[in-house]
Design an enzyme around this catalytic site. Structure first.
Site, PDB file in Angstrom:
ATOM      1  N   LYS A 127      23.910  -7.249  -4.422  1.00  0.00           N
ATOM      2  CA  LYS A 127      22.718  -8.110  -4.342  1.00  0.00           C
ATOM      3  C   LYS A 127      21.984  -7.795  -3.044  1.00  0.00           C
ATOM      4  O   LYS A 127      22.587  -7.365  -2.068  1.00  0.00           O
ATOM      5  CB  LYS A 127      23.132  -9.575  -4.343  1.00  0.00           C
ATOM      6  CG  LYS A 127      23.630 -10.055  -5.686  1.00  0.00           C
ATOM      7  CD  LYS A 127      23.096 -11.452  -5.979  1.00  0.00           C
ATOM      8  CE  LYS A 127      23.701 -12.014  -7.233  1.00  0.00           C
ATOM      9  NZ  LYS A 127      24.422 -13.258  -6.978  1.00  0.00           N
ATOM     10  N   HIS A 130      18.817 -10.107   2.034  1.00  0.00           N
ATOM     11  CA  HIS A 130      17.400 -10.438   2.229  1.00  0.00           C
ATOM     12  C   HIS A 130      17.160 -11.303   3.456  1.00  0.00           C
ATOM     13  O   HIS A 130      18.101 -11.649   4.192  1.00  0.00           O
ATOM     14  CB  HIS A 130      16.843 -11.104   0.971  1.00  0.00           C
ATOM     15  CG  HIS A 130      17.643 -12.293   0.526  1.00  0.00           C
ATOM     16  ND1 HIS A 130      17.614 -13.483   1.190  1.00  0.00           N
ATOM     17  CD2 HIS A 130      18.493 -12.449  -0.517  1.00  0.00           C
ATOM     18  CE1 HIS A 130      18.403 -14.339   0.578  1.00  0.00           C
ATOM     19  NE2 HIS A 130      18.965 -13.737  -0.452  1.00  0.00           N
ATOM     20  N   HIS A 133      19.311 -14.047   4.660  1.00  0.00           N
ATOM     21  CA  HIS A 133      20.592 -13.799   5.335  1.00  0.00           C
ATOM     22  C   HIS A 133      20.448 -13.645   6.841  1.00  0.00           C
ATOM     23  O   HIS A 133      21.434 -13.496   7.554  1.00  0.00           O
ATOM     24  CB  HIS A 133      21.256 -12.533   4.780  1.00  0.00           C
ATOM     25  CG  HIS A 133      21.704 -12.675   3.371  1.00  0.00           C
ATOM     26  ND1 HIS A 133      21.117 -11.991   2.330  1.00  0.00           N
ATOM     27  CD2 HIS A 133      22.659 -13.437   2.805  1.00  0.00           C
ATOM     28  CE1 HIS A 133      21.696 -12.319   1.198  1.00  0.00           C
ATOM     29  NE2 HIS A 133      22.641 -13.195   1.453  1.00  0.00           N
TER      30      HIS A 133
END
Ligand code: ARG
Length: 562
Positions: A127, A130, A133
């Site tokens: 994943k 982004h 985070h």
């Protein structure tokens, strides 16, 4: 500053079992009128014990207490005992200590023999990593460094999101539409497969059946499934580690959710033994009373949950590391999750349950708009950092086209500004990230701090500090205030760990920069008379040292020139 010593002096003079130095310390406050002194103790509580008016007590104490060299005056005013520090003495003491300790100024061993586990950044496999985070990474890493600076044994844990039915979907998608090149495309290619899976599954229910089949294969450890699963993992970690390097972020463990696959049985056994596990429509839950929904631990198909893994992980950490605190640097959206399973751990009778702490933070979004990982509109953290570095490069060229190492400077300003954006305010605050705002050289920004550091540097390059120093020139209000922040820096680090708030360090350094810049405008340094020059140079060097030390802990590097 000297608060402890003064508290002790007062307690010794009072000499009463009811008034320990600690009690005195808890009463001490800054005087309302700062011309009266730097710190004071109200005598009203003493009045009850000694059956005398507070004014008389304050006067008696003022007369009795032996004035130490760091105090200029002790006065009694309206029931308050006021202490005024000797500014010259403090300036000398503070600056000498900072210059002597240098990069070790702020370091201590108060955390000796204590272990802190910090679960932070915690990447999800396949994943996007982004902008959401950013806080989990920057706040966690800052806490990691600050605790280390205070002598704690710190265990940084990246609790990988490497388990769940989505990996079945990933395998199906890969087998249908992917090939070896997909891995070369990194997480973006993997994520594109995931997005495509969801699109196609809207019209083709069989895809979900296949996904369940492949997830089962992962659970069974079937070689083909495991091979793909491990490749997803490697691609994600290789990519994110490049970013960690740039951010100066490290971990001691990458034990993620899948690591606990064989460790949840014990948790469920204990819950069963204690009669805590209840059936609920085929699933198993722990009831948590009226104020909280039950915590779901086993689904009706027998599958474990995120909370089950967190319980197993906490038990493992308690046994492996014997932590005195276990912190979870995770967005506030997961508040309920942590409240629930912390409560379950408490009900299970684990005495370490009280040492678990959710270090929550607010949302970060880009001014341009938010994102969702399903629809595919994601803002990768890497892109944000690259863009900030590019913009920083342009700014440098514009300001000083001839400067050397432009790339290196731009990296420090760009990366620093992104990190700084989530370490400026208390962590629970939501943030809208704006490139131009974080990259300006004025106001509360990273480049402003870096610029101040560079200013100190260029002053210090032009002169050397001689032996004869007149500290009395550092007794004006700005210098005194500046010295107060500098000498309080070690305490600020302790404060930051007590509240798990790295922004306290940011604020301390920002205040130092603002005061120093004011000092710089008001005073001549290099061309001042020798003894005055030396005092001002020492102050400059101390400022430079604390800026660098403080921001290193936050993960922000200083360019030597810019
Ligand atoms: N991977 C999770 C997420 O992105 C965060 C994990 C946090 N750590 C934990 N022990 N639950 O939401």
């Amino acid at each position: 500053m000297y608060k402890n010593q003064i508290a002790e002096l007062i307690a010794n003079t009072i000499n009463s079992a009811d008034f320990s130095a600690e009690t005195v310390l808890s009463l001490m406050i800054p005087p309302k009128d700062i011309t009266l002194g730097d710190i004071c103790m109200p005598c009203f509580k003493l009045s009850k014990i000694f059956r005398k008016p507070p004014m008389a007590i304050a006067e008696e104490l003022a007369a009795k207490i032996q004035k130490p060299e760091y105090v200029d005056s002790i006065t009694a005013v309206a029931g308050y005992l006021n202490f005024k520090y000797n500014a010259e003495f403090l300036a000398k003491k503070t600056l000498t200590a900072i210059l002597e300790k240098g990069e070790n100024y702020g370091k201590s061993d108060i955390g000796k023999d204590k272990t802190i586990c910090i679960d932070y950044s915690s990447v999800n496999i396949a994943k996007p990593f982004h902008i959401g985070h950013l806080s989990a990474t920057a706040i966690g890493a800052a806490l990691y460094r600050i605790y280390k600076e205070l002598g704690y044994n710190v265990v940084g844990i990246n609790h990988l999101g490497d388990w769940g039915t989505q990996f079945g979907k990933m395998i199906v998608a890969y087998k249908l539409w992917g090939n070896e090149d997909t891995f070369k495309g990194g997480v973006r290619s993997l994520h594109a497969l995931y997005v495509r899976f969801h699109k196609e599954a809207e019209n083709d229910e069989s895809l979900n059946d296949q996904a369940r089949y492949w997830f089962k294969q992962i659970e069974l450890g079937e070689p083909e499934a495991m091979d793909l699963f491990n490749k997803f993992k490697k691609v994600t970690l290789d990519e994110v580690c490049v970013l960690y390097d740039r951010l100066g972020v490290t971990f001691d463990s990458y034990n993620g959710e899948s690591f606990y696959n064989d460790k949840m049985g014990e948790v469920l056994d204990i819950l069963n033994e204690k009669g805590l596990l209840k059936d609920s429509q085929g699933a198993k839950v722990v009831e948590l009373g009226d104020n909280m929904p039950p915590c779901l631990l086993v689904k009706s198909d027998g599958a474990s949950l995120y909370a089950t893994r967190d319980l197993a992980a906490a038990l493992y950490r308690a046994r492996t590391y014997h932590f005195s605190k276990c912190l979870y640097v995770v967005a506030y959206q997961q508040d309920l999750h942590f409240k629930q399973w912390f409560k379950v751990a408490e009900k299970m009778g684990f005495d370490w349950a009280k040492d678990l702490e959710h270090v929550a933070f607010g949302m970060v979004s880009l001014a341009e708009g938010s994102m969702s990982s399903r629809s595919g509109t994601v803002v990768y953290l890497e892109d944000v950092i690259n863009k900030a570095v590019e913009k920083a490069y342009d700014i440098i060229v514009e300001k000083n086209a001839n400067i050397e190492n432009k790339k290196d400077i731009a990296e420090k300003i760009g990366v620093g500004s992104v990190v700084f954006s989530v370490l400026t305010n208390n962590r629970i605050k939501d943030i809208v990230f704006n490139y131009d705002k974080v990259l300006t050289f004025e106001g509360e920004t990273c480049p402003y701090v870096q610029y101040t550091y560079v200013r100190c540097n260029s002053i210090l390059e032009k002169a050397t500090i001689g032996d004869k120093v007149d500290f009395s020139v550092l007794c004006d209000d700005t210098s005194k205030e500046l010295l107060r922040y500098l000498s309080n820096y070690p305490n600020t680090l302790i404060d930051a760990t007590e509240k798990n708030e790295p922004y306290l360090v940011t604020r301390c350094v920002l205040n130092i920069c603002q005061l120093f810049n004011k000092f710089y405008i008001d005073n001549r340094i290099i061309d001042a008379p020798e003894e005055i020059k030396n005092a001002r140079l020492m102050l400059t060097k101390a400022v430079k040292t604390v800026i660098k030390n403080g921001f290193r802990l936050l993960g922000i590097q200083m360019p030597e020139k810019m």
